[in-house]
Design an enzyme around this catalytic site. Structure first.
Site, PDB file in Angstrom:
ATOM      1  N   GLY A 110       0.833  -1.198   0.000  1.00 25.96           N
ATOM      2  CA  GLY A 110       0.000   0.000   0.000  1.00 25.96           C
ATOM      3  C   GLY A 110       0.863   1.240   0.000  1.00 25.96           C
ATOM      4  O   GLY A 110       2.050   1.168   0.310  1.00 25.96           O
ATOM      5  N   CYS A 164       5.130  -6.189   1.725  1.00 25.35           N
ATOM      6  CA  CYS A 164       5.472  -4.769   1.737  1.00 25.35           C
ATOM      7  C   CYS A 164       4.707  -4.029   2.843  1.00 25.35           C
ATOM      8  O   CYS A 164       4.941  -4.289   4.010  1.00 25.35           O
ATOM      9  CB  CYS A 164       5.220  -4.171   0.344  1.00 25.35           C
ATOM     10  SG  CYS A 164       6.080  -2.617   0.122  1.00 25.35           S
ATOM     11  N   TYR A 165       3.749  -3.173   2.506  1.00 22.94           N
ATOM     12  CA  TYR A 165       3.010  -2.498   3.577  1.00 22.94           C
ATOM     13  C   TYR A 165       2.339  -3.521   4.498  1.00 22.94           C
ATOM     14  O   TYR A 165       2.267  -3.337   5.710  1.00 22.94           O
ATOM     15  CB  TYR A 165       1.950  -1.545   2.997  1.00 22.94           C
ATOM     16  CG  TYR A 165       1.223  -0.776   4.073  1.00 22.94           C
ATOM     17  CD1 TYR A 165       1.751   0.389   4.607  1.00 22.94           C
ATOM     18  CD2 TYR A 165       0.011  -1.252   4.597  1.00 22.94           C
ATOM     19  CE1 TYR A 165       1.096   1.070   5.632  1.00 22.94           C
ATOM     20  CE2 TYR A 165      -0.648  -0.575   5.607  1.00 22.94           C
ATOM     21  CZ  TYR A 165      -0.109   0.583   6.120  1.00 22.94           C
ATOM     22  OH  TYR A 165      -0.745   1.250   7.131  1.00 22.94           O
ATOM     23  N   HIS A 180       8.080  -7.723  -3.570  1.00 24.28           N
ATOM     24  CA  HIS A 180       6.795  -8.089  -4.178  1.00 24.28           C
ATOM     25  C   HIS A 180       6.896  -9.411  -4.935  1.00 24.28           C
ATOM     26  O   HIS A 180       7.380  -9.444  -6.061  1.00 24.28           O
ATOM     27  CB  HIS A 180       6.338  -6.980  -5.134  1.00 24.28           C
ATOM     28  CG  HIS A 180       5.915  -5.740  -4.414  1.00 24.28           C
ATOM     29  ND1 HIS A 180       4.636  -5.547  -3.959  1.00 24.28           N
ATOM     30  CD2 HIS A 180       6.618  -4.660  -4.023  1.00 24.28           C
ATOM     31  CE1 HIS A 180       4.553  -4.388  -3.328  1.00 24.28           C
ATOM     32  NE2 HIS A 180       5.751  -3.827  -3.353  1.00 24.28           N
ATOM     33  N   GLU A 236       4.527 -10.969  -6.266  1.00 21.86           N
ATOM     34  CA  GLU A 236       3.464 -11.062  -7.272  1.00 21.86           C
ATOM     35  C   GLU A 236       3.854 -10.519  -8.636  1.00 21.86           C
ATOM     36  O   GLU A 236       3.174 -10.791  -9.627  1.00 21.86           O
ATOM     37  CB  GLU A 236       2.193 -10.350  -6.771  1.00 21.86           C
ATOM     38  CG  GLU A 236       2.278  -8.829  -6.636  1.00 21.86           C
ATOM     39  CD  GLU A 236       2.883  -8.345  -5.318  1.00 21.86           C
ATOM     40  OE1 GLU A 236       3.650  -9.105  -4.697  1.00 21.86           O
ATOM     41  OE2 GLU A 236       2.618  -7.194  -4.934  1.00 21.86           O
ATOM     42  N   SER A 249     -21.949 -10.321 -28.216  1.00 23.54           N
ATOM     43  CA  SER A 249     -21.370  -9.278 -29.062  1.00 23.54           C
ATOM     44  C   SER A 249     -20.286  -9.839 -29.962  1.00 23.54           C
ATOM     45  O   SER A 249     -19.830  -9.181 -30.883  1.00 23.54           O
ATOM     46  CB  SER A 249     -20.760  -8.187 -28.178  1.00 23.54           C
ATOM     47  OG  SER A 249     -19.616  -8.713 -27.527  1.00 23.54           O
ATOM     48  N   GLY A 251     -17.554 -10.652 -28.482  1.00 21.21           N
ATOM     49  CA  GLY A 251     -16.417 -10.461 -27.583  1.00 21.21           C
ATOM     50  C   GLY A 251     -16.224 -11.673 -26.685  1.00 21.21           C
ATOM     51  O   GLY A 251     -17.121 -12.512 -26.558  1.00 21.21           O
ATOM     52  N   ASP A 298     -15.916 -12.010 -23.351  1.00 19.48           N
ATOM     53  CA  ASP A 298     -16.684 -12.143 -22.118  1.00 19.48           C
ATOM     54  C   ASP A 298     -18.140 -12.551 -22.381  1.00 19.48           C
ATOM     55  O   ASP A 298     -18.656 -13.469 -21.749  1.00 19.48           O
ATOM     56  CB  ASP A 298     -16.640 -10.839 -21.306  1.00 19.48           C
ATOM     57  CG  ASP A 298     -15.203 -10.431 -20.995  1.00 19.48           C
ATOM     58  OD1 ASP A 298     -14.315 -11.301 -21.056  1.00 19.48           O
ATOM     59  OD2 ASP A 298     -14.970  -9.242 -20.709  1.00 19.48           O
ATOM     60  N   LYS A 357      -9.564 -12.229 -16.608  1.00 23.59           N
ATOM     61  CA  LYS A 357      -9.649 -12.448 -18.057  1.00 23.59           C
ATOM     62  C   LYS A 357      -8.995 -13.770 -18.480  1.00 23.59           C
ATOM     63  O   LYS A 357      -9.542 -14.502 -19.310  1.00 23.59           O
ATOM     64  CB  LYS A 357      -8.952 -11.289 -18.783  1.00 23.59           C
ATOM     65  CG  LYS A 357      -9.256 -11.219 -20.259  1.00 23.59           C
ATOM     66  CD  LYS A 357     -10.562 -10.519 -20.471  1.00 23.59           C
ATOM     67  CE  LYS A 357     -10.940 -10.375 -21.912  1.00 23.59           C
ATOM     68  NZ  LYS A 357     -12.124  -9.522 -22.062  1.00 23.59           N
TER      69      LYS A 357
END
Ligand code: XMP
Length: 518
Positions: free
Chosen positions: A54, A81-82, A166, A168, A220, A222, A224, A366
């Protein structure tokens, strides 16, 4: 329900990445603001907690702290971290303000054997101001870097860990393994979050939600909306009707692709509306981009209402909302601020319609949506399609929209994207070269210039080619496409596309430009 991990967000720009890595380790997790109500987090029944980084300093007024239920739970905790600083503060260690921010790569030497970090030296990514000066009682130092003598710490008996770096981010190559060890080995969460289990759970939830009622979906083309529709169809079959509106503003072959993907399974329950004439009429003479968007959005709503009526006004509507949309509209202020463009929702559905929503992708990232789409058997081109704006070719056909101009644009776009695909540069699934283009298209400019073809003078419009590399579409750089390929594309476009005698390549980044031209 599968095992899960709760991630408390203290406002780091990387929090969503933590969640994605945990999911990559096939463990389900959810993000919560650090001050979310305890009952909400506890309802997940997590096997452990991860506290994100953070932007604050723990000694600032109103700085976020670890909620009581986390440490009272007796479950493993990993502070990043934070999150590590907040853990240190809560457990009576000492956090010190560092005189300078440490940002960038560092080497951490693991000095004490432990279940989280393998022995040796690890390359990691640092991004912090404050640092730990004394570990809390019961903890020991697990690793150090030249700038952070306490780069990793742990209390192995309580399963509490803190990392100054980090794990991640991609710049910490061993980070994925660290997170996997934490969630699978330390928290003992079973790695069962796979596409098949996601489908299995979703199918049960959808069936429980809709019962015997009818459901409507807007496809559509797309990723999703396609995956959401296929998932709901898997759950309830013929109770679902899907509407696909061909606006006449689609790319080459798009309508056929959608029909091919859904017709075999859905038969007459897939309704394809041919609305090209309606759109061309309504857009006649319109050149302002926002007016185009508004007209397209409104026309869509009218057509959709009409179709809903024709299939008997089903009470439920499928929406392809995905997890980042949910997190960004409910997270800390910082994430809300990142939602720069609101008009992207154009092409969305009527706010005054009284549907109950079925949102099967609400907790998926996604990449998970794509994996589910593949597991459901949707075609690769559809699942790995590059983003395409709701208003379609209208916002790439600058100036007035006419059938002829849209046809020229569609043809030029198909030449550009097919050449990029053939060269292996537009494969979102795996890039064979160092260059990974995230989005590429042609735009037709309402500018005439002089040219010469054979012995004839021409006076025709220009095509602009746009190709970008980007992680999140918020910022983007123009793709360094090889000159030979650009030459081939330009040559084909002026030779094959009616009304075009000039091709330019867009070399602006975002910002200051945007990805689209309108
Ligand atoms: P910009 O042009 O803002 O685009 O840099 C960022 C991403 O958003 C897409 N985009 C849209 N998507 N409706 C959409 O559904 C829109 O009106 C719209 N405008 C831009 C764009 O294609 C890119 O991926």
């Amino acid at each position: 329900m599968t095992d899960s991990i709760a991630i408390l967000d203290f406002g780091s720009q990387y929090t969503q990445l933590i969640a994605r890595r945990v999911r990559e380790a096939q463990v389900y997790c959810e993000l919560f603001p650090w001050d979310a109500p305890a009952e909400k987090v506890q309802a997940l029944n997590p096997k452990g907690f991860i506290l994100s980084g953070g932007p604050t300093s723990i000694y600032e007024d109103g700085a976020p702290t670890i909620p009581g239920y986390v440490l009272e739970s007796g479950l493993p905790v990993l502070g990043i971290c934070y999150g590590m600083q907040a853990l240190t503060y809560a457990l009576n260690g000492r956090v010190g303000a560092s005189s300078h921010r440490e940002y960038g790569p560092a080497e951490v030497e693991i000095t004490s054997s432990n279940p989280l970090l393998s022995a040796g030296t690890q390359s990691v990514w640092m991004s912090h101001g404050d640092r730990i000066e004394a570990v809390p009682p019961g903890f020991r130092i697990l690793g150090s870097s030249s700038n952070s003598p306490i780069a990793a710490m742990g209390d192995l008996s309580r399963n509490y860990y803190g990392l100054q770096f980090h794990p991640e981010v991609h710049h910490t190559p061993g980070g994925m393994e660290i997170l996997r060890r934490f969630v699978v080995e330390i928290c003992r969460a079973a790695p069962e979050w796979t596409p098949d289990s996601i489908i299995h759970q979703s199918v049960e939830q959808i069936r429980a939600q809709v019962g015997k009622e009818r459901v409507l979906s807007a496809v559509s083309g797309g990723v999703d909306s396609s995956v959401a529709t296929a998932l709901v169809h898997r759950a309830i079959g013929d109770q679902l009707s899907a509407v696909f509106v061909d606006t006449g503003l689609l790319r080459l072959g798009e309508r056929e692709q959608v029909e091919k993907a859904f017709r075999a399974n859905m038969g007459p329950h897939l309704v394809v509306v041919d609305a090209e004439e309606t759109y061309l009429t309504k857009l006649k003479g319109v050149t302002d981009p926002e007016t185009k968007r508004r007209i397209i959005g409104e026309s869509f709503i009218r057509i959709f209402e009409e179709q809903a009526h024709q299939v008997g006004e089903p009470p439920f509507l499928v929406q392809g909302t995905i997890y980042p949309d949910v997190v960004e509209s409910s997270g800390p202020e910082r994430s809300k601020a990142r939602r720069i463009k609101s008009h992207h929702n154009v092409g969305g559905l009527p706010s005054d319609m009284t549907f109950k929503l079925v949102e099967p992708l609400r907790y998926l990232f996604k990449d998970e949506v794509r994996a589910v789409g593949e597991a459901l058997g949707l075609p690769t081109e559809l699942v790995w399609r590059q983003p395409f704006p709701g208003p379609g070719l209208a916002v790439r056909c600058l100036g007035e929209i006419t059938r002829e101009r849209v046809a020229s644009l569609r043809a030029a776009d198909a030449i550009f994207t097919s050449e990029l695909t053939a060269a292996g540069l537009l494969n979102l699934r795996s890039s064979q070269s160092g260059l990974k283009i995230s989005q590429a298209f042609a735009a037709l400019l309402p500018v005439r210039s002089v040219g010469v073809m054979g012995d004839q003078r021409t006076y025709q419009e220009a095509i602009a080619l746009r190709a970008v590399t980007t992680e999140d579409f918020m910022t983007a750089d123009w793709a360094r496409i090889p000159y030979e390929l650009l030459a081939k594309v330009a040559n084909r476009i002026v030779n094959e596309v009616h009304g075009v005698n000039r091709v330019v390549y867009d070399i602006t980044s975002k910002p200051p430009s945007t990805i689209e031209w309108e």
